[in-house]
Design a protein around this motif. Structure first.
Motif, PDB file in Angstrom:
ATOM      1  N   TYR A 285       0.853  -1.189   0.000  1.00  0.00           N
ATOM      2  CA  TYR A 285       0.000   0.000   0.000  1.00  0.00           C
ATOM      3  C   TYR A 285       0.886   1.235   0.000  1.00  0.00           C
ATOM      4  CZ  TYR A 285      -4.272  -2.625   0.935  1.00  0.00           C
ATOM      5  OH  TYR A 285      -5.338  -3.471   0.830  1.00  0.00           O
ATOM      6  N   LYS A 308      -5.843   2.040   0.476  1.00  0.00           N
ATOM      7  CA  LYS A 308      -7.046   1.500   1.103  1.00  0.00           C
ATOM      8  C   LYS A 308      -8.282   2.063   0.395  1.00  0.00           C
ATOM      9  CE  LYS A 308      -4.930   0.688   5.575  1.00  0.00           C
ATOM     10  NZ  LYS A 308      -4.931   1.011   7.032  1.00  0.00           N
ATOM     11  N   SER A 337     -12.629  -1.183  -6.047  1.00  0.00           N
ATOM     12  CA  SER A 337     -12.216  -2.245  -5.122  1.00  0.00           C
ATOM     13  C   SER A 337     -13.198  -3.401  -5.217  1.00  0.00           C
ATOM     14  CB  SER A 337     -12.159  -1.700  -3.687  1.00  0.00           C
ATOM     15  OG  SER A 337     -13.447  -1.250  -3.293  1.00  0.00           O
ATOM     16  N   ASP A 402      -9.517   1.579  -5.130  1.00  0.00           N
ATOM     17  CA  ASP A 402      -8.344   1.240  -4.296  1.00  0.00           C
ATOM     18  C   ASP A 402      -7.048   1.118  -5.106  1.00  0.00           C
ATOM     19  OD1 ASP A 402      -8.665  -1.128  -5.663  1.00  0.00           O
ATOM     20  OD2 ASP A 402      -8.813  -2.405  -3.883  1.00  0.00           O
TER      21      ASP A 402
END
Length: 837
Positions: A285, A308, A337, A402
């Motif tokens: 990430y 995220k 996402s 995301d």
């Protein structure tokens, strides 16, 4: 200085014509009867008659070693081996030489040697030229097609036709001829500049087509009627209309098993997609607050920004720094996402893009290309500010995202303009922005280390390998052979000025040379080109066959019967043997070989009538017309060709340049056979045929390509030089000095110079020093440690003969004083190695 004797001035005279008679080259070809002399080959009878008229005669035949070396370099561009020489010298068969000719004509290396001559004449190179000079990695398809066509003895009329209209005949690679010349890929919004660029592209095609196939300078009629030849300006624009649908670019080519290639491509793409998804899942990430390197450095192909899940309607990529120049992005993708992510940034999904400012729009750089779902530099966005700029995408509706993926060039052709310092922002209202990713947690752009787990590193390597495999397969099915489009309207341009259009002009040929050619204005692009090809290859055309056989004569003897191979107009050279030229031209197009006649006569014979060897005429078999190998065979089996090259006082006094062929004209090897010969003698020559070429320059991906010659060479650079990746206007350090054309323009004949740089390159270049060491290692393996045995073996390999006593003594002394590589280097520099007599 002693003046040349008067007969020399009369030698090249063409039979006198009436004042209003057309130029000799524009008159129909009429097959003349060979002079009535007791010689079998008609070529010899024409040559001997001309010599006799000037008080000269043919020279005796060369010795067999010399003859073999001449023939193999001429037909194959390679040196004979010692074993070949021994076998030929000791062969008592009366047809030993003719058998050797057939062997070499059937060799795959024949097309490599003679293909190089053709590529010179049509200005072929593997890069665009102009200031960027970017490579054409798949232009080699045309080069390979030329070599195969020559090896197959494709009838010359078909050879011509496929190069003009092969896309309609199942010969896709052949149209590489049309776009083999330079192309300016830097475009402009200025309509005047754009029109001039297009006019120049078509001008190159017109000029090369007319000079290559017709031996005419039609390009000189761009601005006005031709000043010397009967070519009005309107004819130039008729030619232009024929090619008005041809654009530079790539196109699918049918080579090998297309179905198998498509299947492999689909398989690789599916595997790559799955592996890239696996890699994306392993991507750390992004942490906008991080300052240490947690992620891999930026790359030019594709960069994943994983964060995220967050709701957003806008995503913005802000660039603060690039590798150089204005930032360039080929595609900006934003994925939702969840288990089935979709790209919500696509224009087809209703997304809209904006930017801080755009470079002037061009065919390949536009803002709308940023989210069109297509990759590569050819469909990309460029900012209007050096080193900085931003782009933003607005989704059709709010989405939970995301991942953002962006790249400079997914095809990996360019690395310039790559953003190296940036951030990614998201917003719901375009007022309040949140940073979700940046370059701050990536390793430095120049870093070779890739942070992350070993598992991620392994998957990254797998992705890289799959991309390389896919690129290799793609190159094999795509070629730089031109994009064929609907013909654009053609107008005569006043003084050649693209802004001064006059009357519309339809497609056609030359109005005053050859038969009339009427092509309907409604004819499609391939129909226009096919019609022109049919007109050019008509057996009655006065120029096509004359130009073709003259090119062969030029390369066999060093000078053509007409010494301007691509100019048969009034400004061109006069034929030294006009009747012979016409006889050869008529022989080329004649569909049926003559019946053998008794030994010693051969009125209309086309070879040695006593030979039991076949007289096949090309790919169509015995009896087919337009066979180039048939003309080659006639030439190299002639007594004229087999003469000694020894100087004679009587010949030098009357014909110092040997245009009358009282001896075989000796000449230095060109760059390619010289390099190939060095590799062959050193034992390092790789004879692998075809495919992408090897590069003699250091790799780089600069926007403006830089060609820095390599200093070190390995097996990858040891192939025949015809397979070199040949950049336009750039010659390699060593052999470029040997009059090698740079493909900036057509080179129907090469300059022949002798310069200090040539001698220095052959004595001191890294390549020659390396190959001298390899040659010495080969000699030592063959002859052992004894200096005398080494000298004898080195001479036999280099010169196909043993040294004289004086040479043996001096060479042994050199080896003992300076080592075997010094002798090997000296042999590479000897005139006996460099020249063919």
């Amino acid at each position: 200085m002693r003046r040349l004797a008067l007969p020399t001035l009369l030698v090249l005279a063409v039979p006198a014509l009436a004042a209003d008679a057309p130029h000799w080259a524009f008159q129909p070809v009429k097959r003349p009867a060979p002079p009535d002399l007791k010689l079998t080959n008609p070529i010899d009878r024409f040559v001997a008659k001309k010599l006799s008229d000037n008080g000269l005669s043919l020279s005796p035949e060369a010795d067999r070693r010399t003859l073999l070396r001449r023939l193999k370099f001429d037909l194959l561009g390679l040196p004979p081996t010692p074993d070949e020489v021994d076998v030929f010298v000791s062969d008592k068969d009366a047809n030993a030489y003719e058998k050797l000719v057939e062997k070499y004509l059937a060799s795959p290396h024949f097309g490599e040697r003679w293909g190089r001559h053709w590529l010179d004449a049509v200005r072929f190179a593997d890069s665009h030229g102009f200031e960027m000079n970017q490579p054409r990695p798949n232009a080699y398809h045309y080069r390979d097609w030329v070599i195969k066509s020559i090896n197959d003895d494709k009838p010359y009329d078909r050879f011509v036709t496929e190069q003009l209209a092969g896309d309609a005949l199942g010969a896709d690679a052949a149209t590489g001829f049309l776009v083999a010349g330079p192309w300016d890929q830097v475009k402009s919004p200025d309509p005047v500049l754009t029109a001039n660029q297009r006019a120049d592209e078509l001008h190159d095609i017109i000029g090369t087509t007319s000079s290559t196939f017709l031996g005419l300078t039609v390009a000189c009629a761009r601005c006005h009627d031709h000043k010397f030849d009967p070519i009005p300006q309107s004819d130039y624009y008729q030619f232009k209309a024929v090619f008005a649908g041809v654009q530079h670019g790539e196109r699918a080519v049918r080579v090998g098993d297309d179905a198998a290639r498509r299947f492999r491509t689909e398989l690789l793409r599916a595997k790559l997609a799955a592996t890239e998804a696996k890699l994306a899942a392993l991507e750390p990430y992004a942490d906008p607050a991080a300052t240490e390197a947690r992620r891999a450095p930026v790359n030019s192909r594709a960069n994943v920004e994983r964060f995220k899940p967050v709701k957003a309607k806008f995503v913005r990529l802000v660039v603060f720094e690039t590798t150089n120049f204005e930032p360039c992005i080929d595609e900006l993708e934003v994925f939702t996402s969840g288990p089935n992510p979709t790209n919500v940034a696509l224009a087809s999904a209703g997304a809209k893009v904006t930017s801080s400012g755009n470079s002037p729009p061009s065919e390949i750089h536009r803002l709308e290309f940023l989210n069109d779902g297509k990759y590569g530099n050819e469909r990309s966005w460029i900012s209007n500010k050096v080193g900085r700029g931003w782009v933003a995408v607005e989704f059709a509706e709010v989405a939970t995202i995301d991942r953002v993926v962006w790249g400079r060039d997914r095809d990996e052709k360019f690395i310039d303009r790559t953003p190296t310092r940036y951030r990614v922002d998201v917003s719901l209202d375009r007022e309040a922005w949140t940073v979700v990713a940046s370059s701050d947690d990536r390793a430095a752009f120049s870093s070779k280390e890739v942070p992350g787990s070993p598992a991620r590193a392994a998957v990254a390597r797998e992705v890289a390998d799959l991309r390389a495999q896919l690129a290799t397969v793609a190159r094999a099915s795509i070629g730089y052979v031109g994009r064929m489009t609907a013909p654009e309207a053609t107008h005569r341009l006043h003084r050649g000025d693209a802004t001064q259009k006059k009357e519309a002009v339809g497609p056609g040929g030359l109005s005053e040379i050859g038969a009339a050619l009427d092509i309907p204005d409604r004819a499609t692009d391939p129909e226009r080109r096919a019609a022109l090809a049919k007109w050019i290859t008509a057996p009655a055309h006065p120029l096509t066959a004359r130009v073709a056989v003259n090119r062969l004569w030029h390369h066999h003897f060093g000078t053509g019967i007409v010494d301007t191979p691509s100019d048969f107009g009034l400004n061109g050279g006069k034929p030294s043997h006009p009747e012979l030229l016409d006889w050869l031209a008529a022989e080329l197009v004649r569909p049926t070989p003559p019946a053998p006649l008794p030994e010693g006569r051969g009125e209309k014979g086309s070879g040695n009538s006593s030979s039991p060897l076949p007289s096949g005429r090309g790919a169509g078999g015995v009896g087919s017309a337009w066979s180039l190998k048939h003309i080659h065979r006639l030439i190299v089996t002639s007594t004229t060709y087999k003469q000694s090259s020894v100087m004679r006082a009587d010949g030098a006094a009357k014909d110092a340049q040997s245009r009358l062929l009282w001896r075989f004209p000796p000449r230095r090897l060109e760059a390619e056979p010289l390099r190939d010969a060095i590799l062959a003698i050193s034992g390092k020559l790789d004879l692998t045929p075809g495919g992408p070429g090897f590069d003699l320059f250091e790799p780089n991906n600069n926007y403006v390509r830089v060609y820095s010659p390599k200093k070190d060479f390995g097996p990858a650079e040891f192939r025949r030089m015809v397979y070199q990746f040949k950049p336009r206007m750039q010659l390699d350090d060593t052999f470029g000095a040997f009059d090698c054309p740079d493909a900036g323009q057509i080179a129907p004949k090469r300059n022949v110079s002798i310069t200090p740089l040539q001698a220095l390159n052959l004595m001191n270049s890294n390549f020659v020093l390396q190959q001298a060491r390899c040659f010495a290692e080969r000699v030592e393996r063959d002859a052992g440690k004894d200096a005398g045995a080494q000298v004898r073996r080195a001479f036999v390999l280099a010169f196909q003969r043993v040294p004289s006593a004086k040479e043996q003594s001096a060479a042994v002394a050199l080896v003992q004083a300076h080592g075997l590589p010094a002798l090997c280097r000296a042999l590479f520099n000897a005139n006996e190695f460099l020249f063919v007599g």
